[in-house]
Motif scaffolding. Structure first.
Motif, PDB file in Angstrom:
ATOM      1  N   ARG A  99       1.321   2.828   6.736  1.00 17.59           N
ATOM      2  CA  ARG A  99       0.428   3.518   5.806  1.00 17.59           C
ATOM      3  C   ARG A  99       0.705   5.018   5.844  1.00 17.59           C
ATOM      4  NH1 ARG A  99      -2.491   2.190   2.301  1.00 17.59           N
ATOM      5  NH2 ARG A  99      -4.554   2.872   2.902  1.00 17.59           N
ATOM      6  N   ALA A 100       0.982   5.540   7.049  1.00 14.43           N
ATOM      7  CA  ALA A 100       1.151   6.984   7.204  1.00 14.43           C
ATOM      8  C   ALA A 100       2.419   7.502   6.537  1.00 14.43           C
ATOM      9  CB  ALA A 100       1.150   7.360   8.685  1.00 14.43           C
ATOM     10  N   ILE A 101       3.412   6.641   6.307  1.00 18.63           N
ATOM     11  CA  ILE A 101       4.607   7.143   5.616  1.00 18.63           C
ATOM     12  C   ILE A 101       4.444   7.015   4.111  1.00 18.63           C
ATOM     13  CG2 ILE A 101       6.197   6.723   7.532  1.00 18.63           C
ATOM     14  CD1 ILE A 101       7.219   4.278   6.081  1.00 18.63           C
ATOM     15  N   GLY A 102       3.328   6.530   3.654  1.00 16.39           N
ATOM     16  CA  GLY A 102       3.054   6.540   2.222  1.00 16.39           C
ATOM     17  C   GLY A 102       3.312   5.237   1.498  1.00 16.39           C
ATOM     18  N   LEU A 103       3.523   4.149   2.258  1.00 16.87           N
ATOM     19  CA  LEU A 103       3.733   2.869   1.586  1.00 16.87           C
ATOM     20  C   LEU A 103       2.414   2.403   0.966  1.00 16.87           C
ATOM     21  CD1 LEU A 103       5.932   0.959   4.191  1.00 16.87           C
ATOM     22  CD2 LEU A 103       6.669   2.204   2.173  1.00 16.87           C
ATOM     23  N   SER A 104       2.525   1.632  -0.118  1.00 10.70           N
ATOM     24  CA  SER A 104       1.318   1.149  -0.773  1.00 10.70           C
ATOM     25  C   SER A 104       0.702   0.040   0.065  1.00 10.70           C
ATOM     26  CB  SER A 104       1.651   0.610  -2.154  1.00 10.70           C
ATOM     27  OG  SER A 104       2.434  -0.547  -2.030  1.00 10.70           O
ATOM     28  N   LYS A 105      -0.580  -0.177  -0.146  1.00  8.95           N
ATOM     29  CA  LYS A 105      -1.288  -1.226   0.598  1.00  8.95           C
ATOM     30  C   LYS A 105      -0.584  -2.552   0.435  1.00  8.95           C
ATOM     31  CE  LYS A 105      -6.036  -0.178   1.533  1.00  8.95           C
ATOM     32  NZ  LYS A 105      -7.311   0.156   0.965  1.00  8.95           N
ATOM     33  N   ARG A 156      -0.484   1.109  10.844  1.00  9.53           N
ATOM     34  CA  ARG A 156      -0.942   2.480  10.604  1.00  9.53           C
ATOM     35  C   ARG A 156       0.250   3.376  10.251  1.00  9.53           C
ATOM     36  NH1 ARG A 156      -3.347   5.145  15.767  1.00  9.53           N
ATOM     37  NH2 ARG A 156      -1.126   5.052  16.181  1.00  9.53           N
ATOM     38  N   THR A 157       1.366   3.182  10.978  1.00  6.36           N
ATOM     39  CA  THR A 157       2.563   3.966  10.674  1.00  6.36           C
ATOM     40  C   THR A 157       3.027   3.716   9.239  1.00  6.36           C
ATOM     41  OG1 THR A 157       3.229   3.672  12.967  1.00  6.36           O
ATOM     42  CG2 THR A 157       4.888   4.527  11.455  1.00  6.36           C
ATOM     43  N   ASP A 209      -0.510  -0.744  15.596  1.00 12.41           N
ATOM     44  CA  ASP A 209      -0.099   0.635  15.336  1.00 12.41           C
ATOM     45  C   ASP A 209       0.943   0.732  14.229  1.00 12.41           C
ATOM     46  OD1 ASP A 209      -1.762   1.427  17.301  1.00 12.41           O
ATOM     47  OD2 ASP A 209      -0.221   1.877  18.787  1.00 12.41           O
ATOM     48  N   TYR A 210       1.849  -0.251  14.153  1.00 11.99           N
ATOM     49  CA  TYR A 210       2.916  -0.101  13.154  1.00 11.99           C
ATOM     50  C   TYR A 210       2.412  -0.266  11.731  1.00 11.99           C
ATOM     51  CZ  TYR A 210       3.240  -5.194  13.926  1.00 11.99           C
ATOM     52  OH  TYR A 210       2.967  -6.523  14.084  1.00 11.99           O
TER      53      TYR A 210
END
Lengths: 355, 330
Positions: free
Chosen positions: B233-239, B230-231, B227-228
């Motif tokens: 990614r959800a805050i906008g960090l790059s891959k 996904r988090t 889950d973290y």
């Protein structure tokens, strides 16, 4: 289609005919199958349904978090008027966290165990404020932690997620989501992993912050009590499709879909007879690879084919109510409206629903 | 932290003591008599008795046991027939039954060989194995991923002696690119050290790299579904940031544990690699000491191997507390 409450063209988020499919070895999973809804700043939309009804998949699509290699997404997702379906990852990245933020069900597994709360909030802030210094970002993070009600934020900011209690952790998660002042907050079952007393606090907090930030909020839940507490509009989903959509008042007080009735009847009531058994919806949600033909709910529906209706053949359309003058209340059911009304009055309204 | 290290070191010493006791009794209480073996065919009872006295094996077993362990800490004197008593300073590991050389000096000669093989090999297997595993996890289902899986399957199933001989046949006898592996001191000739040992490194690294690739791949895949991630990614960090700073960091933790124990274990002797290439390291001596009933050398190789394994465990535990903030050292 008209939308309740936010029935004007410029809602902040407008989702139109969203379809999300995943190809797996067993076949194509139709996780979301033609769903439309909208929500504006200052409004809260509650999305309700069982596990696997497509609630979370829809909201993850808004953030573009589905792997483009494994999923096929069609339809439109307009965020502030701009379609984000098919946008490339770099564009989506600017949107995530800044315009649209998300909080998740289990704050323990959703926060990285190896980094302090502060570090994670600072990272969330600085990715969208690349010119902000570390100390400024940290100040913001402390501010946010204070605003979400974490005592001694300047001290707790250096704590690790496992050092926080469940409720405090979810508060920290909310602080992280709100640190960039997003216009849309998606809360995916934010209270499911918390105990009841903490649940109410977190919901109050989300409501308060929504007022302060004037954000649009999507609250995904299977708990109708939660929905009745803070939602303006309610979207009931079943097997990736919309069963019923309307204002909270319409959906919860004048429910029209047998599935919504089932959900309402399965909520324990504090006012009714304590010895009375709950009435669960019989059966299980269908496999999304093999959705039943016609109305996906018909195998579990007590009222299916009462009039020899086409329940098992034809997918019911989501149509506005005609007889009642309820703008914006739409239902996808083959039962004639009058019959639904009488069934509701006889069978459903009688059960002392908690909400 | 300090208290933890002290406590763990104490337990480590107890463990080593237990291992040395068990080894001692297993070998010295054995019905086999090294004096007979050394004496050869035309041997009389008196010669055997003399040899036994020379070896110190005429004394009762408990006395031998105490003498041996006292020697480790304070040194001891060996009675020699017809000669002056030989003093063996602490840490005394006694004398080789075969060459009468102090075992400590055998270890002193053998261990740098083993360490050179293991350090070079570990660098290769860790870099190749971990990067292969991580990248194939990130490119799951692609040709790269499938090739990596095939490689690790071959690597994990090919015996080290087959691969080593293939290496020798190709690079030494076929292409004449490299000298036959031998030991050159790192400090004397760094380039020669690499050239002389690169084949043993690859031979040792091949099988480990395959294991580490599989392990890293599965660890990374598991972490990527957390889950973290996904988090993040959800805050906008790059891959890239998500993979390097969030996923890799979490996926590497269990690999650190296993790497520590593998390296610690190998430092006690890379038996097969040393034997194939004729490199006289700890494993090479251990393998020769057993059929010769050369008890002091067997004891010493077991003790050294146990020491590195136990030390690796302590180090890994401490490292874990540094990497994972959830681990508390108490």
């Amino acid at each position: 289609m008209t939308t309740p409450q936010t029935a004007h063209g410029g809602a902040y988020l407008q989702v139109r005919d969203l379809r999300v499919q995943f190809s797996t070895e067993d076949g194509v999973v139709r996780a979301v199958d033609g769903v439309s809804f909208s929500v504006d700043r200052g409004q809260t939309l509650g999305i309700v349904g069982e596990s696997g009804s497509g609630k979370s998949v829809s909201s993850l699509a808004v953030l573009g978090l589905h792997d483009p290699k494994k999923s096929r997404i069609s339809g439109e997702i307009l965020v502030n008027g701009r379609n984000v379906v098919g946008l490339d990852d770099n564009e989506l990245r600017k949107l995530r966290g800044r315009d649209v933020a998300m909080i998740f069900q289990d704050p323990l597994s959703s926060l990285h165990p190896y980094y302090t709360i502060g570090k994670q909030i600072v990272a969330a802030y600085r990715i969208h404020h690349p010119n902000a210094s570390k100390s400024l970002a940290r100040k913001h993070a402390i501010d946010m932690l204070g605003r979400v009600g974490i005592p001694q934020p300047a001290k707790r900011i250096d704590g690790y997620p496992h050092e926080f209690s469940g409720g405090m952790r979810q508060r920290a998660m909310i602080a992280m989501a709100l640190v960039n002042d997003p216009d849309l907050l998606i809360a995916d079952e934010p209270t499911t992993a918390l105990d009841v007393t903490v649940q109410a606090q977190i919901l109050d907090l989300i409501e308060d912050l929504q007022r302060d930030f004037n954000a649009a909020v999507i609250l995904i839940t299977h708990d109708l009590g939660v929905v009745s507490q803070i939602a303006d509009d309610v979207l009931v989903m079943y097997a990736g499709r919309v069963a019923e959509y309307g204002s909270a008042e319409q959906v919860l007080r004048q429910a029209q879909h047998p599935y919504t009735w089932g959900l309402l009847a399965s909520v324990p009531s504090l006012h009714g007879d304590a010895d009375e058994d709950l009435k669960p919806i019989k059966g299980n949600p269908p496999s999304l690879i093999n959705v039943p033909p016609g109305c996906a709910f018909h195998p579990r529906c007590r009222y299916a084919m009462l009039n020899g209706g086409p329940c098992d053949i034809e997918v019911p359309q989501l149509l506005p109510l005609l007889a009642t003058h309820e703008p914006g209340h739409t239902v996808a059911c083959h039962l004639p409206e009058r019959q639904r009304k009488s069934i509701y009055e006889q069978d459903i309204a009688a059960v002392g629903v908690a909400i | 932290m300090l208290r933890f290290i002290l406590k763990r070191s104490l337990i480590a010493i107890l463990t080593l003591w237990a291992i040395s006791s068990v080894t001692f009794f297993v070998f010295f209480a054995l019905p086999a008599n090294p004096a007979e073996t050394m004496c050869g065919k035309n041997c009389d009872v008196r010669t055997i008795a003399a040899i036994q006295k020379n070896l110190g094996m005429d004394k009762p077993l408990p006395k031998q046991y105490l003498d041996y362990h006292a020697g480790l800490f304070v040194g001891r004197d060996f009675e020699r027939q017809g000669r002056e008593a030989q003093h063996c300073p602490a840490p005394c590991l006694a004398y080789s039954f075969r060459t009468n050389e102090p075992v400590t000096s055998i270890i002193g000669r053998a261990w740098p060989v083993t360490a050179s093989i293991v350090v070079g090999g570990a660098v290769i297997w860790l870099t190749v194995g971990i990067s292969l595993g991580m990248f194939s996890a990130l490119r799951r289902g692609t040709v790269f991923d499938k090739t990596a899986i095939a490689f690790s399957l071959v690597g994990a199933s090919m015996p080290i002696y087959v691969f080593a001989i293939l290496l020798l046949a190709t690079f030494v006898f076929g292409l004449h690119l490299l000298p036959y592996p031998h030991f050159v001191g790192l400090l004397e000739d760094p380039v020669g050290w690499v050239k002389a040992l690169i084949l043993p490194w690859f031979a040792l690294a091949f099988i480990f790299a395959a294991q580490y690739a599989r392990l890293s791949r599965s660890q990374m895949l598991e972490t990527l579904s957390e889950d973290y991630i996904r988090t993040a990614r959800a805050i906008g960090l790059s891959k890239r940031t998500v993979h390097l700073k969030h996923a890799f960091r979490a996926a590497i933790t269990p690999i650190v544990t296993i790497a520590g124990i593998d390296i610690g274990g190998a430092l006690g002797g890379a038996v097969i690699t040393e034997t194939i290439f004729g490199l006289q390291g700890m494993g090479w001596y251990a393998v020769r000491a057993i059929p010769n009933l050369n008890f002091p050398v067997i004891m010493a190789t077991v003790l050294v191997a146990a020491f590195f394994l136990v030390a690796a465990n302590v180090i890994v535990d401490c490292l874990y507390a540094v990497i994972d903030p959830r681990v508390k050292l108490n």
